[in-house]
Every structure is written in structure tokens, then in C-alpha cells.
Motif scaffolding. Structure first.
Motif, PDB file in Angstrom:
ATOM      1  N   GLU A  52      35.334  41.659  38.479  1.00  0.00           N
ATOM      2  CA  GLU A  52      35.059  42.884  38.159  1.00  0.00           C
ATOM      3  C   GLU A  52      35.407  44.257  38.192  1.00  0.00           C
ATOM      4  OE1 GLU A  52      32.148  42.319  41.606  1.00  0.00           O
ATOM      5  OE2 GLU A  52      31.918  40.416  41.456  1.00  0.00           O
ATOM      6  N   THR A  53      36.524  44.266  38.242  1.00  0.00           N
ATOM      7  CA  THR A  53      37.368  46.115  38.206  1.00  0.00           C
ATOM      8  C   THR A  53      38.390  46.156  36.976  1.00  0.00           C
ATOM      9  OG1 THR A  53      38.995  45.082  39.954  1.00  0.00           O
ATOM     10  CG2 THR A  53      37.059  45.312  40.652  1.00  0.00           C
ATOM     11  N   VAL A  54      38.455  45.172  36.123  1.00  0.00           N
ATOM     12  CA  VAL A  54      39.600  45.715  35.128  1.00  0.00           C
ATOM     13  C   VAL A  54      38.960  44.739  34.372  1.00  0.00           C
ATOM     14  CG1 VAL A  54      41.975  44.528  33.901  1.00  0.00           C
ATOM     15  CG2 VAL A  54      41.211  44.415  37.066  1.00  0.00           C
ATOM     16  N   ARG A  69      31.256  42.813  30.268  1.00  0.00           N
ATOM     17  CA  ARG A  69      31.175  42.772  31.719  1.00  0.00           C
ATOM     18  C   ARG A  69      30.990  44.100  32.117  1.00  0.00           C
ATOM     19  NH1 ARG A  69      36.963  39.563  32.307  1.00  0.00           N
ATOM     20  NH2 ARG A  69      38.383  41.098  33.038  1.00  0.00           N
ATOM     21  N   ASP A  70      30.613  43.888  33.448  1.00  0.00           N
ATOM     22  CA  ASP A  70      29.917  44.652  34.039  1.00  0.00           C
ATOM     23  C   ASP A  70      31.552  45.561  35.004  1.00  0.00           C
ATOM     24  OD1 ASP A  70      27.305  44.868  33.386  1.00  0.00           O
ATOM     25  OD2 ASP A  70      26.826  44.436  35.831  1.00  0.00           O
ATOM     26  N   LEU A  71      31.785  46.686  35.261  1.00  0.00           N
ATOM     27  CA  LEU A  71      32.882  47.200  35.958  1.00  0.00           C
ATOM     28  C   LEU A  71      32.549  47.664  37.591  1.00  0.00           C
ATOM     29  CD1 LEU A  71      35.289  47.815  32.939  1.00  0.00           C
ATOM     30  CD2 LEU A  71      35.472  46.339  34.640  1.00  0.00           C
ATOM     31  N   PHE A 103      40.631  48.559  43.877  1.00  0.00           N
ATOM     32  CA  PHE A 103      39.394  49.575  42.332  1.00  0.00           C
ATOM     33  C   PHE A 103      40.944  49.623  41.683  1.00  0.00           C
ATOM     34  CE2 PHE A 103      40.284  52.067  46.147  1.00  0.00           C
ATOM     35  CZ  PHE A 103      40.653  53.567  45.310  1.00  0.00           C
ATOM     36  N   ARG A 104      40.266  49.569  40.218  1.00  0.00           N
ATOM     37  CA  ARG A 104      40.954  50.100  39.410  1.00  0.00           C
ATOM     38  C   ARG A 104      40.679  51.218  38.776  1.00  0.00           C
ATOM     39  NH1 ARG A 104      44.842  45.480  38.732  1.00  0.00           N
ATOM     40  NH2 ARG A 104      45.773  47.220  37.865  1.00  0.00           N
TER      41      ARG A 104
END
Length: 437
Positions: free
Chosen positions: A199-201, A260-262, A341-342
Motif C-alpha cells: 500500500e505504500t511502495v 495498485r493504489d498507493l 509511509f514512503r
């Protein structure tokens, strides 16, 4: 002048030397802990590009020497463990303002600026470096400041007060609502929580970072950005974020992985007009889900706009700031060291006429550097009729250098017409300084 501190506000004096420095807040203290543990401090960077030959180093040093005494934030440091600001030794224009010839290597010289150590304590943690590139006919001012002293919006106000010929309105101030709101909603959605990597990368960006930042950017006329927003009946910030979504979707496609959503972090400023020049951090992070898996640009924009509207209506900014100030600095720092979070996406609009020693800027950018674990920092900075999208990324993710041009293409999709040149800009340098109509 004695400064009356308001609980929960930004610390210190707004300008001029105070008899006694004010108090730091929890976020300032969390950033200061990087110094206590021997780590590289997180830095706020502010870049301003001018036509070549706009000023001399001596002229710029004279301006800095004239203005610095009236700006308290440039005389303070956040000492780890202390609850009040520590006054530094007086900054010197000679040691804090320097110049470098960067003919034919403006991109490399710019990236090298961010790797240089800040002036050591007890000197204040900021400096200003001028990169002169005759081959590209540009003079670039790179301002750096320790994030424990000020945030991005505060840095934009400080640089304008330090360098601009006339007062600049600067970024829009935060206007608190009349009534307070609950803070529990922000705690539940806090970016210091844990999110799964998918979800973050972005796909293809899971390799270990090198710790060496690089910058890439693209410019478009601000009028073009505003025209797209007007066409859709949306805010400029929503259009910007929708184009970021499109850029990240294409990047994932090029990695050969499912799109994918981020989740990204969006800083929300709580810096008021009265505190525009005060030291300290006055922004809290909010989480936004970018709908990268949505293929239609208008649907992406509608999704993003609904989320930002929900943020505004929920009171997350007001209540979240109060909640953030109650979190122990050590706990905040732990979240910075191992961030969930990234990706970050920020937007600053520097309004008003802006000239430095008679020269108008060609473009500007404000962003964060050296935040541990960060993969990419998207920054939209609007100044002097130019909207510049900058991406700060780790060198290990070379494909991220394409993101600014991909952002321009995504903006063109929202505008309903293709754009062959992909915008002006480059991997940390300017290819064309003429601003379009």
C-alpha cells in the motif's frame, strides 16, 4: 521584546531578537533527536532559479547580512531534550552563503548540495549556496535548513523575508475555525501507524535505498494548471494529486507489475499569518490514498477530490494538530526512523511579486530531504507564474527520475489534449528557461 507563547502554537518570535527564545513543540523535539543519535538530520530544501547574471555573491551576502538580524528562526537551534529554543552563535554571511561554478553539471552540483553537512553547532543549522551555470544561463539559489527549526511553508516565508526586494505574501496562511474539533479521528488515521508495503511502495521500488538523494523536476505555466482545475471545477491541489496518481500508475506499469493504489502522506499546514516567520514546525501529516488502479483520469480526480474534501470537513487538521502536540517526541522520532509511509506529496503556492536584487525567479521548489526510508517526495511549488513539480528520490530508484515528465503527461490527459514535449525540466536541471504563455 518579550514573546507571549500560546500553548500549542509555533514557538519563538516572528522577527527581531527576543529577550528569551520561546518553547519548542513535540515535532521540533522529535526532529532534534536525529542530532542526539548521530544521524543525518532531516533537511528542508528551497530552490530558486534566476536568469544567469542576476546578482553577484557579494551582493547576495550583503542582502543576507542586512536581513538576518531581524529573523529569529535563523538564530536558533533545537537542542535534543530541551523544551526551549537555544540561541546560536550569530550567523555570518561569509560562512553561510557560498557560490559554486556549475557549468555543464548543474544537475550533479544541485544533488551534491543536499549531501553537504549543514553548519555545525553552535552555528545555526542553515546555509545558502549559489550555483552559477553559464551554459544553461541560470543562477540557482539552494537554501537548506534543519527541519527541527522550521517546516517547508516556514522556509518559504523565511527565504522571501531574507532575499526578496519587497514584502512577499508567500504561502497562504492557515485560518483556524472558530470552534475546536475532536482529535481522535487523526489518531486513528495517523501515518505513524503501520501499513502493508504493497500500500505504500510502488511496484518495482522495493530495493534497499542507497541514502543518496537525487532531484528531478518539470515546469508548466501556472495558468495551464489553473485552467485544468477550472475545466473540471476542482481545486488546483486536487488536480496536482490526480496527476501524481497518473504518474505513479504509469511508473508501476513500466515496472511490469500490476498497478495498485498507493497511500501517500500529505502535509497540512497550520501556520497562521501571525506565525509566518516564527521558528518551529507547524504541519501535521495526513494519509491520502491515490487511486492508481483507476484508469480514467476524471474518475481519479473525483476520487482524490472526495478524499481531500472529507479531510477538510472532518476537522483532522484542527484536532490532529492538538493530538500531535501531545505525542511524546521520542515516539514521534521512532516513527520518523521507521516510517510506515514512503511517499509524500506537498503543495506550496508562493503568492505575490517576487524579485531578488531586481531579478524575478524562473521557478521554485520546496521539499524535504534525508527523511529515513523515504522513497519519493513530490513537491508542487507555484511561484512567479510557473508551477514546478519536483521529485526527490533515492538514487537506487533511477526510474523515479521520470516521474515529473509523467506528471506533466497526466496533467495533459486531464486537460484533454496530448503534449509532445513532456514539459520543461529535467533530472535536477533546467533545459529551457523561457516561460510559456
Amino acid at each position: 521584546m518579550r514573546v507571549r507563547m500560546v500553548p500549542g502554537s509555533v514557538g519563538g518570535s516572528r522577527g527581531g531578537a527576543a529577550d528569551r527564545p520561546g518553547r519548542t513543540n513535540a515535532l521540533d523535539r522529535a526532529f532534534a533527536l536525529f542530532h542526539a543519535r548521530g544521524a543525518v538530520p532531516v533537511v528542508v530544501g528551497h530552490v530558486l532559479d534566476f536568469p544567469g547574471g542576476s546578482f553577484t555573491l557579494d551582493g547576495l551576502r550583503a542582502r543576507v547580512a542586512e536581513r538576518t538580524p531581524g529573523l529569529d528562526a535563523l538564530h536558533l537551534v533545537a537542542t535534543p531534550g530541551a523544551r526551549s529554543w537555544t540561541r546560536s552563535v550569530p550567523p555570518g554571511a561569509g560562512s553561510h552563503v557560498s557560490e559554486e561554478r556549475a557549468d555543464g553539471r548543474l544537475a550533479e552540483a544541485t544533488d551534491a548540495v543536499w549531501r553537504r553537512p549543514l553548519p555545525g553547532r553552535p552555528a545555526p543549522g542553515w546555509d545558502l549556496r549559489v550555483l552559477t551555470c553559464r551554459s544553461e544561463r541560470v543562477q540557482r539559489i539552494c537554501f537548506r535548513v534543519d527541519h527541527s527549526v522550521v517546516d517547508g511553508v516556514g522556509a518559504a516565508h523565511l527565504v522571501a523575508a531574507l532575499l526578496a526586494d519587497e514584502p512577499v505574501t508567500g504561502p497562504h496562511p492557515y485560518r483556524p475555525p472558530a470552534a475546536g474539533r475532536a482529535s481522535l479521528a487523526w489518531l486513528r488515521a495517523s501515518p505513524f501507524g503501520r501499513f502493508p508495503a504493497h500500500e505504500t511502495v510502488p511496484a518495482g521500488c522495493g530495493s534497499a535505498p542507497s541514502g543518496r538523494p537525487a532531484t528531478a523536476y518539470a515546469d508548466v505555466p501556472d495558468a495551464e494548471l489553473r485552467a485544468v482545475a477550472s475545466r473540471w471545477g476542482a481545486g488546483v491541489n486536487d488536480v496536482y494529486l490526480a496527476a501524481v496518481t497518473g504518474a505513479l500508475a504509469v511508473l508501476q506499469e513500466r515496472q511490469g507489475a500490476p498497478v495498485r493504489d498507493l497511500r501517500v502522506v500529505m502535509p497540512m499546514s497550520v501556520r497562521t499569518r501571525e506565525d509566518r516567520l516564527s521558528p518551529g514546525n507547524a504541519a501535521l501529516p495526513a494519509v491520502l490514498r491515490l487511486p492508481c488502479a483507476v484508469t480514467e483520469p476524471g474518475e481519479r480526480l473525483a476520487d482524490v477530490a472526495a478524499q481531500t474534501l472529507a479531510h477538510k470537513a472532518s476537522g483532522l487538521r484542527e484536532g490532529g494538530w492538538k493530538a500531535l502536540l501531545r505525542v511524546p517526541p521520542a515516539l514521534l522520532h521512532r516513527g520518523m526512523e521507521r516510517p510506515a509511509f514512503r511517499l509524500v506529496a506537498s503543495h506550496i503556492d508562493i503568492t505575490g511579486a517576487y524579485r531578488v536584487l531586481g531579478a524575478p525567479p524562473l521557478g521554485a521548489s520546496v521539499f524535504g530531504i534525508d527523511s529515513p526510508g523515504m522513497l519519493g517526495y513530490f513537491s508542487l511549488t507555484r511561484a512567479a507564474g510557473t508551477a514546478r513539480v519536483t521529485v526527490v528520490h533515492d538514487r537506487s530508484h533511477a526510474a523515479a527520475a521520470e516521474l515529473p515528465d509523467l506528471w506533466v503527461n497526466a496533467l495533459a490527459e486531464l486537460a484533454g489534449c496530448g503534449r509532445a514535449d513532456g514539459g520543461r525540466g529535467g533530472r535536477g536541471h533546467v533545459r529551457d528557461h523561457e516561460v510559456g504563455p
